[in-house]
Design an enzyme around this catalytic site. Structure first.
Site, PDB file in Angstrom:
ATOM      1  CG  LEU A   1      -3.500  -3.799 -12.179  1.00 48.90           C
ATOM      2  CD1 LEU A   1      -3.681  -2.888 -13.398  1.00 48.90           C
ATOM      3  CD2 LEU A   1      -2.193  -3.473 -11.473  1.00 48.90           C
TER       4      LEU A   1
ATOM      5  N   GLY B   1      -5.669   0.933  -5.362  1.00 49.27           N
ATOM      6  CA  GLY B   1      -4.382   1.540  -4.975  1.00 49.27           C
ATOM      7  C   GLY B   1      -3.525   1.764  -6.217  1.00 49.27           C
ATOM      8  CG  HIS B   2      -1.991  -1.612  -8.409  1.00 52.84           C
ATOM      9  ND1 HIS B   2      -2.658  -2.744  -8.020  1.00 52.84           N
ATOM     10  CD2 HIS B   2      -0.689  -1.816  -8.086  1.00 52.84           C
ATOM     11  CE1 HIS B   2      -1.810  -3.612  -7.489  1.00 52.84           C
ATOM     12  NE2 HIS B   2      -0.606  -3.073  -7.515  1.00 52.84           N
TER      13      HIS B   2
ATOM     14  N   GLY C   1       0.726  -6.495 -11.169  1.00 50.43           N
ATOM     15  CA  GLY C   1      -0.609  -6.910 -11.602  1.00 50.43           C
ATOM     16  C   GLY C   1      -1.551  -7.197 -10.450  1.00 50.43           C
TER      17      GLY C   1
ATOM     18  CD  GLN D   1       8.709  -1.883  -3.830  1.00 44.11           C
ATOM     19  OE1 GLN D   1       8.931  -3.086  -3.773  1.00 44.11           O
ATOM     20  NE2 GLN D   1       7.620  -1.389  -4.361  1.00 44.11           N
TER      21      GLN D   1
ATOM     22  N   GLY E   1       3.849   3.648  -4.366  1.00 43.63           N
ATOM     23  CA  GLY E   1       2.902   3.747  -3.257  1.00 43.63           C
ATOM     24  C   GLY E   1       3.605   3.776  -1.911  1.00 43.63           C
TER      25      GLY E   1
HETATM   26  P1  AMP Z   1       2.752  -4.128  -6.531  1.00 40.28           P
HETATM   27  O1  AMP Z   1       1.891  -4.519  -7.691  1.00 40.28           O
HETATM   28  O2  AMP Z   1       2.284  -4.683  -5.224  1.00 40.28           O
HETATM   29  O3  AMP Z   1       4.216  -4.367  -6.800  1.00 40.28           O
HETATM   30  O4  AMP Z   1       2.590  -2.554  -6.373  1.00 40.28           O
HETATM   31  C1  AMP Z   1       2.838  -1.683  -7.447  1.00 40.28           C
HETATM   32  C2  AMP Z   1       2.848  -0.266  -6.911  1.00 40.28           C
HETATM   33  O5  AMP Z   1       1.571   0.026  -6.341  1.00 40.28           O
HETATM   34  C3  AMP Z   1       3.888  -0.060  -5.805  1.00 40.28           C
HETATM   35  O6  AMP Z   1       4.477   1.219  -5.955  1.00 40.28           O
HETATM   36  C4  AMP Z   1       3.047  -0.123  -4.554  1.00 40.28           C
HETATM   37  O7  AMP Z   1       3.592   0.587  -3.473  1.00 40.28           O
HETATM   38  C5  AMP Z   1       1.755   0.528  -5.029  1.00 40.28           C
HETATM   39  N1  AMP Z   1       0.650   0.131  -4.168  1.00 40.28           N
HETATM   40  C6  AMP Z   1       0.327  -1.121  -3.745  1.00 40.28           C
HETATM   41  N2  AMP Z   1      -0.727  -1.093  -2.913  1.00 40.28           N
HETATM   42  C7  AMP Z   1      -1.083   0.221  -2.791  1.00 40.28           C
HETATM   43  C8  AMP Z   1      -2.097   0.915  -2.058  1.00 40.28           C
HETATM   44  N3  AMP Z   1      -2.970   0.267  -1.271  1.00 40.28           N
HETATM   45  N4  AMP Z   1      -2.163   2.261  -2.166  1.00 40.28           N
HETATM   46  C9  AMP Z   1      -1.292   2.933  -2.965  1.00 40.28           C
HETATM   47  N5  AMP Z   1      -0.320   2.335  -3.685  1.00 40.28           N
HETATM   48  C10 AMP Z   1      -0.206   1.000  -3.597  1.00 40.28           C
END
Ligand code: AMP
Length: 283
Positions: A33, A36-37, A31, A156, A150
């Site tokens: 968001l 990137g998400h 969340g 990860q 991402g």
């Molecule tokens: P998180 O909510 O931080 O667990 O991220 C969820 C997904 O979004 C994971 O696969 C992250 O690698 C991806 N993600 C987070 N930040 C970015 C970003 N700046 N660009 C692309 N993907 C991202």
């Protein structure tokens, strides 16, 4: 967009859609968001009939309780953004739904080998076991054809690749490029916790990676890493690590043959907030 809170309901709904011949793409998130998400949602929409996003702040992957307590929650805004982005299903489980027997990490049982001993694995003990625990459960609930991750969380991605082998999932992993602010800072939910001055200085992570990409030469890497540390510290960023690794295996390198595809990875504190970033080289 359907918002579904129960695992059995989301499983049943997706089962029906799969039987109708739809491809299912899955974007797991915690969340808060940002774009990137949303870039992951967009990638999923392009290739799948149904796009599922999950929002679950997973307690078992936090090794710092303050980081967990203060993790940003912006649910209303997240729902609006997902609606606009054309997401089909938001899975919004409770802790009990994901961990019916409690969110304990007692039986740490995923054999991640070397991957768990370096970088994030070394600095955040137990973190990747927690990531595997939640992803194992989510993958069994959603059973996607395509999983969207991402590159921002480089290690990860490798851990989840390994997890899919361990649990026998045939989902295809799609790794999407890191989405950045115009000044280079990688978008992250944790950026919301930076104050104005910290936010400006946080560009030091990207500057450090750019410095490495411009100055790296085949041969010993200690000089470029030392200078990179100076770049980071000049922006008041306190590194846990600045490393260069084989991009395929994540073996840390102190010497580069000039041929191997490599990745520079950084984790650093800006005040109390721990940020990570990486760049595959040559960029
Ligand atoms: P998180 O909510 O931080 O667990 O991220 C969820 C997904 O979004 C994971 O696969 C992250 O690698 C991806 N993600 C987070 N930040 C970015 C970003 N700046 N660009 C692309 N993907 C991202």
């Amino acid at each position: 967009m359907f918002i579904i809170k129960l695992a059995k309901d989301v499983h049943q709904y997706l089962q029906n859609r799969r039987l109708q011949g739809h491809m299912v793409g899955f974007v797991p998130t915690m969340g808060a968001l940002h774009n990137g998400h949303l870039s992951l949602i967009e990638a999923s929409r392009k290739a799948n009939g149904i796009t599922v996003c999950s929002i679950f702040v997973n307690p078992t992957q936090f090794n710092d309780s303050e980081d967990f307590q203060k993790y940003p929650v912006t649910l209303e805004n997240d729902i609006c953004q997902l609606e606009k982005a054309g997401c089909d299903v938001l899975f919004l489980p409770s802790v009990n739904e994901i961990y019916p027997r409690g969110p304990e990490r007692k039986n740490l049982s995923y054999d991640l080998g070397y991957l768990e001993t370096v970088l994030e694995g070394q600095y955040r003990p137990g973190h990747f076991q927690g990531v595997c625990q939640v992803m194992d459960r989510l993958m069994h609930i959603v059973e996607p054809h395509n999983l969207y991750l991402g590159q921002k969380d480089y290690q990860q991605c490798m851990v989840i690749k390994k997890l899919l082998l361990l649990i026998g999932s045939h989902a295809h992993i799609n790794i999407c490029p890191t989405f950045r602010q115009p000044d280079g800072l990688a978008m992250s939910s944790r950026n919301m916790r930076l104050n104005e001055e910290e936010r400006k200085l946080a560009t030091g992570l990207y500057e450090c990676l750019t410095f490495i990409s411009k100055n790296i030469q085949p041969g010993p890497l200690n000089a470029v890493l030392k200078d990179a540390r100076t770049v980071l510290e000049s922006k008041k960023l306190l590194p846990d690590y600045i490393e260069i690794a084989d991009a395929g295996t994540l073996r840390l390198l102190d010497n580069w043959d000039g041929q191997t595809k490599i990745v520079a990875l950084i984790a650093a504190f800006m005040g109390k907030i721990r940020l990570i970033d990486n760049m595959v080289l040559p960029a």
